[in-house]
Design an enzyme around this catalytic site. Structure first.
Site, PDB file in Angstrom:
ATOM      1  N   ASN A  37     -10.126   0.991   2.534  1.00  0.00           N
ATOM      2  CA  ASN A  37      -9.853   0.959   3.976  1.00  0.00           C
ATOM      3  C   ASN A  37     -10.465   2.155   4.699  1.00  0.00           C
ATOM      4  O   ASN A  37     -10.917   2.039   5.844  1.00  0.00           O
ATOM      5  CB  ASN A  37      -8.345   0.860   4.230  1.00  0.00           C
ATOM      6  CG  ASN A  37      -7.875  -0.587   4.134  1.00  0.00           C
ATOM      7  OD1 ASN A  37      -8.693  -1.497   4.041  1.00  0.00           O
ATOM      8  ND2 ASN A  37      -6.580  -0.805   4.137  1.00  0.00           N
ATOM      9  N   LYS A  55      -3.104   3.157   9.679  1.00  0.00           N
ATOM     10  CA  LYS A  55      -2.039   3.706   8.822  1.00  0.00           C
ATOM     11  C   LYS A  55      -2.621   4.273   7.529  1.00  0.00           C
ATOM     12  O   LYS A  55      -2.237   5.355   7.078  1.00  0.00           O
ATOM     13  CB  LYS A  55      -1.047   2.571   8.540  1.00  0.00           C
ATOM     14  CG  LYS A  55      -0.152   2.756   7.347  1.00  0.00           C
ATOM     15  CD  LYS A  55       0.822   1.604   7.237  1.00  0.00           C
ATOM     16  CE  LYS A  55       0.306   0.419   6.460  1.00  0.00           C
ATOM     17  NZ  LYS A  55       0.300   0.553   5.018  1.00  0.00           N
ATOM     18  N   THR A  67       0.851  -1.195   0.000  1.00  0.00           N
ATOM     19  CA  THR A  67       0.000   0.000   0.000  1.00  0.00           C
ATOM     20  C   THR A  67       0.883   1.239   0.000  1.00  0.00           C
ATOM     21  O   THR A  67       1.693   1.425   0.913  1.00  0.00           O
ATOM     22  CB  THR A  67      -0.921  -0.010   1.234  1.00  0.00           C
ATOM     23  OG1 THR A  67      -1.681  -1.224   1.199  1.00  0.00           O
ATOM     24  CG2 THR A  67      -1.868   1.167   1.223  1.00  0.00           C
ATOM     25  N   CYS A  71      -3.290  -1.923   9.078  1.00  0.00           N
ATOM     26  CA  CYS A  71      -3.736  -1.240   7.852  1.00  0.00           C
ATOM     27  C   CYS A  71      -4.671  -0.054   8.088  1.00  0.00           C
ATOM     28  O   CYS A  71      -4.382   1.046   7.633  1.00  0.00           O
ATOM     29  CB  CYS A  71      -4.416  -2.246   6.927  1.00  0.00           C
ATOM     30  SG  CYS A  71      -3.264  -3.465   6.309  1.00  0.00           S
ATOM     31  N   LEU A 131      -6.821  -8.523   1.383  1.00  0.00           N
ATOM     32  CA  LEU A 131      -6.995  -9.645   2.315  1.00  0.00           C
ATOM     33  C   LEU A 131      -6.980  -9.163   3.760  1.00  0.00           C
ATOM     34  O   LEU A 131      -6.361  -8.146   4.087  1.00  0.00           O
ATOM     35  CB  LEU A 131      -5.925 -10.714   2.099  1.00  0.00           C
ATOM     36  CG  LEU A 131      -4.448 -10.425   2.393  1.00  0.00           C
ATOM     37  CD1 LEU A 131      -4.118 -10.489   3.872  1.00  0.00           C
ATOM     38  CD2 LEU A 131      -3.596 -11.418   1.642  1.00  0.00           C
ATOM     39  N   ARG A 132      -7.711  -9.892   4.601  1.00  0.00           N
ATOM     40  CA  ARG A 132      -7.710  -9.605   6.041  1.00  0.00           C
ATOM     41  C   ARG A 132      -6.806 -10.602   6.743  1.00  0.00           C
ATOM     42  O   ARG A 132      -6.777 -11.781   6.377  1.00  0.00           O
ATOM     43  CB  ARG A 132      -9.125  -9.755   6.620  1.00  0.00           C
ATOM     44  CG  ARG A 132     -10.079  -8.681   6.205  1.00  0.00           C
ATOM     45  CD  ARG A 132     -11.505  -9.131   6.396  1.00  0.00           C
ATOM     46  NE  ARG A 132     -11.777 -10.326   5.585  1.00  0.00           N
ATOM     47  CZ  ARG A 132     -12.910 -11.036   5.651  1.00  0.00           C
ATOM     48  NH1 ARG A 132     -13.843 -10.710   6.506  1.00  0.00           N
ATOM     49  NH2 ARG A 132     -13.088 -12.090   4.879  1.00  0.00           N
TER      50      ARG A 132
HETATM   51  C1  UDX Z   1      -8.100  -4.620   6.898  1.00  0.00           C
HETATM   52  C2  UDX Z   1      -9.076  -4.673   5.705  1.00  0.00           C
HETATM   53  O1  UDX Z   1     -10.295  -5.332   6.107  1.00  0.00           O
HETATM   54  C3  UDX Z   1      -8.456  -5.409   4.532  1.00  0.00           C
HETATM   55  O2  UDX Z   1      -9.343  -5.376   3.423  1.00  0.00           O
HETATM   56  C4  UDX Z   1      -7.127  -4.740   4.178  1.00  0.00           C
HETATM   57  O3  UDX Z   1      -6.484  -5.464   3.151  1.00  0.00           O
HETATM   58  C5  UDX Z   1      -6.212  -4.677   5.392  1.00  0.00           C
HETATM   59  O4  UDX Z   1      -6.884  -4.022   6.465  1.00  0.00           O
HETATM   60  P1  UDX Z   1      -7.256  -6.332   8.783  1.00  0.00           P
HETATM   61  O5  UDX Z   1      -6.306  -5.265   9.201  1.00  0.00           O
HETATM   62  O6  UDX Z   1      -6.765  -7.735   8.683  1.00  0.00           O
HETATM   63  O7  UDX Z   1      -7.886  -5.972   7.334  1.00  0.00           O
HETATM   64  O8  UDX Z   1      -8.456  -6.308   9.834  1.00  0.00           O
HETATM   65  P2  UDX Z   1     -10.041  -6.196   9.775  1.00  0.00           P
HETATM   66  O9  UDX Z   1     -10.648  -7.531   9.850  1.00  0.00           O
HETATM   67  O10 UDX Z   1     -10.481  -5.297   8.687  1.00  0.00           O
HETATM   68  O11 UDX Z   1     -10.303  -5.460  11.179  1.00  0.00           O
HETATM   69  C6  UDX Z   1      -9.784  -4.151  11.417  1.00  0.00           C
HETATM   70  C7  UDX Z   1     -10.171  -3.683  12.808  1.00  0.00           C
HETATM   71  O12 UDX Z   1     -11.565  -3.454  12.891  1.00  0.00           O
HETATM   72  C8  UDX Z   1      -9.841  -4.679  13.922  1.00  0.00           C
HETATM   73  O13 UDX Z   1      -9.354  -3.982  15.038  1.00  0.00           O
HETATM   74  C9  UDX Z   1     -11.187  -5.333  14.212  1.00  0.00           C
HETATM   75  O14 UDX Z   1     -11.301  -5.839  15.501  1.00  0.00           O
HETATM   76  C10 UDX Z   1     -12.133  -4.168  13.983  1.00  0.00           C
HETATM   77  N1  UDX Z   1     -13.499  -4.588  13.618  1.00  0.00           N
HETATM   78  C11 UDX Z   1     -13.739  -5.228  12.448  1.00  0.00           C
HETATM   79  C12 UDX Z   1     -14.560  -4.293  14.483  1.00  0.00           C
HETATM   80  O15 UDX Z   1     -14.358  -3.695  15.554  1.00  0.00           O
HETATM   81  N2  UDX Z   1     -15.819  -4.655  14.123  1.00  0.00           N
HETATM   82  C13 UDX Z   1     -16.109  -5.295  12.951  1.00  0.00           C
HETATM   83  O16 UDX Z   1     -17.295  -5.576  12.679  1.00  0.00           O
HETATM   84  C14 UDX Z   1     -15.028  -5.598  12.079  1.00  0.00           C
END
Ligand code: UDX
Length: 428
Positions: A204, A259, A125, A256, A149-150
């Site tokens: 994001n 940032k 990114t 992600c 991806l997550r």
């Molecule tokens: C994220 C994006 O989803 C993904 O598409 C990108 O490529 C990278 O950043 P990730 O960092 O793995 O992925 O985490 P994600 O599952 O998105 O969760 C981000 C934050 O939101 C976490 O702290 C999670 O606990 C929180 N979250 C997520 C919630 O509080 N509630 C939700 O319903 C979903």
């Protein structure tokens, strides 16, 4: 080329390793470069150095079939490769700016090492406009192919992506990169590089805004006496809104969203656009964390000085061992600043030597130990194992049984029966 391409992937981290394994699964021959000695050593010995469901098996299968191998340098990986994916970290520098040194280092290693006709594909990114800078540095066409991806579901997300985005001024090159993923059956969005880079940030930023919205909604529900879980149910059936990504929590974190929202605010500012809505979403995230801190203070009797607080969960979400920008750590630090002793348990963090990001926290071997003598316990990461605890035993270990469930994971009625005072997020 739908299969049979020779691909290099530079970086075997949270993005590069799943990408390598999935490209191998899709029928390509992959050489993955990892310069970190410990990480390379683990991979070469057949170990996957991160918690990611299904990844170890997939890497193992790909290596066993000869479709995937690991090398130390970008130049070595690029030898014979038609496509070179750049998957290295681009951390924030704290002021919203992005540290591009790893990407630049790879670009300089690739310049002169690429095969004639090779295409560089950037998955890291990066600020909007970086692809053209990379073209100048490498002398090769660069296609921006952002990764969505997550963590925790990286394999599933990479094998079944909602879409594949490829952006380049050379559309033919972009399409060729898109074809590498045709085996996933995902829709392909072909655009220019600036737009592809913007899509990643927009995605994001939208997700972060959605989460800030639901966290603020939880606060509103508490004020008016509504129940956020039913509000979300009522919202989610509207297909324009949907059910996903609407679970209230202690704020959003990870490597992600924080940032990328900071970086997009900076990109917007540099371009003369005031993205006030996104700024508000970021500010609301700090408020969401602080609301959890206030709930813990209240649950512990009004002040924390000299009190013990149990913390369940340290990672930024369940299903990963990643603690980068974890809301749990931010909340734990605030609790310690307010005078609390924090005893914490997380299934991915063994007790013993305390890693630097957990300094000051007492690491415990199990969730019960974390509650010993505590005036309150805060559930901050939604690990399933917290649902199956013996709550009467937990209550017996605490100096006063009070629980703040920042993920709405537990059953309040069962906890009250076990003698707890229960506080959730936006629940009546
Ligand atoms: C994220 C994006 O989803 C993904 O598409 C990108 O490529 C990278 O950043 P990730 O960092 O793995 O992925 O985490 P994600 O599952 O998105 O969760 C981000 C934050 O939101 C976490 O702290 C999670 O606990 C929180 N979250 C997520 C919630 O509080 N509630 C939700 O319903 C979903």
């Amino acid at each position: 080329m739908t299969a049979g391409a020779r691909v290099a992937v530079i970086g075997a981290g949270y993005v590069g390793l799943p990408t390598s394994a999935v490209l191998a699964r899709l029928g390509h021959t992959v050489t993955c470069a990892e310069r970190d000695e410990a990480r390379f050593g683990a991979l070469a010995a057949g170990r996957v150095p991160m918690l990611e469901e299904g990844l170890a098996e997939m890497v193992h299968d790909a290596v066993a079939s000869g479709a995937l191998r690991f090398v130390r340098s970008a130049a070595e990986a690029a030898r014979g490769a038609q496509f070179v994916f750049v998957c290295v970290a681009t951390p924030g520098r704290g002021d919203g700016a992005t540290d591009l040194s790893a990407v630049e280092q790879v670009a300089s290693e690739l310049a002169g090492a690429l095969e004639p006709g090779a295409i560089v594909v950037n998955k890291s990114t990066v600020p909007v406009g970086t692809a053209s800078a990379l073209e100048r540095m490498t002398g090769a066409p660069v296609v921006s192919n952002p990764e969505f991806l997550r963590e925790g579901s990286a394999v599933r997300d990479s094998l079944h992506p909602d879409r594949v985005v490829v952006g380049a001024d050379d559309r033919r090159a972009a399409r060729r990169v898109g074809e590498l993923f045709s085996g996933t059956g995902a829709p392909l969005v072909v655009t220019d590089a600036l737009t592809a880079e913007t899509i990643k940030y927009a995605s994001n930023a939208f997700l972060a805004t959605k989460l800030s919205f639901v966290n603020a909604l939880a606060g509103l529900c508490e004020s008016v006496g509504a129940d956020v879980r039913d509000v979300v149910l009522g919202l989610g059936y509207d297909r324009r809104i949907g059910f996903d990504f609407l679970r209230p929590g202690p704020g959003w974190g990870g490597s992600c969203l924080p940032k990328d929202t900071d970086a997009l605010l900076r990109v917007a500012e540099a371009a003369g656009y005031d993205f006030a809505l996104l700024r508000a979403a970021v500010e609301a995230n700090a408020e969401a964390r602080e609301r959890v801190v206030r709930k813990v203070v209240h649950a512990a009797g009004g002040q924390l000085s000299g009190r013990t607080v149990g913390v369940w969960g340290l990672t930024f979400k369940a299903g990963t061992d990643d603690r980068r920008m974890s809301p749990s750590l931010a909340v734990s630090r605030r609790l310690m600043d307010l005078g609390a002793v924090v005893r914490a348990y997380d299934p991915t963090v063994p007790p013993g030597p305390v890693p630097s990001d957990l300094e000051g926290i007492v690491l415990c071997a199990d969730p019960y130990d974390a509650c010993r003598g505590a005036s309150a316990v805060a559930l901050l990461t939604e690990w399933e194992e917290f649902c199956g605890l013996d709550f009467a035993k937990v209550a017996g270990l605490m100096s006063a049984p009070a629980l703040v469930d920042a993920r709405n994971l537990l059953d309040p009625a069962a906890l009250r029966r076990a003698g707890f005072s229960y506080t959730g997020m936006g629940r009546r």
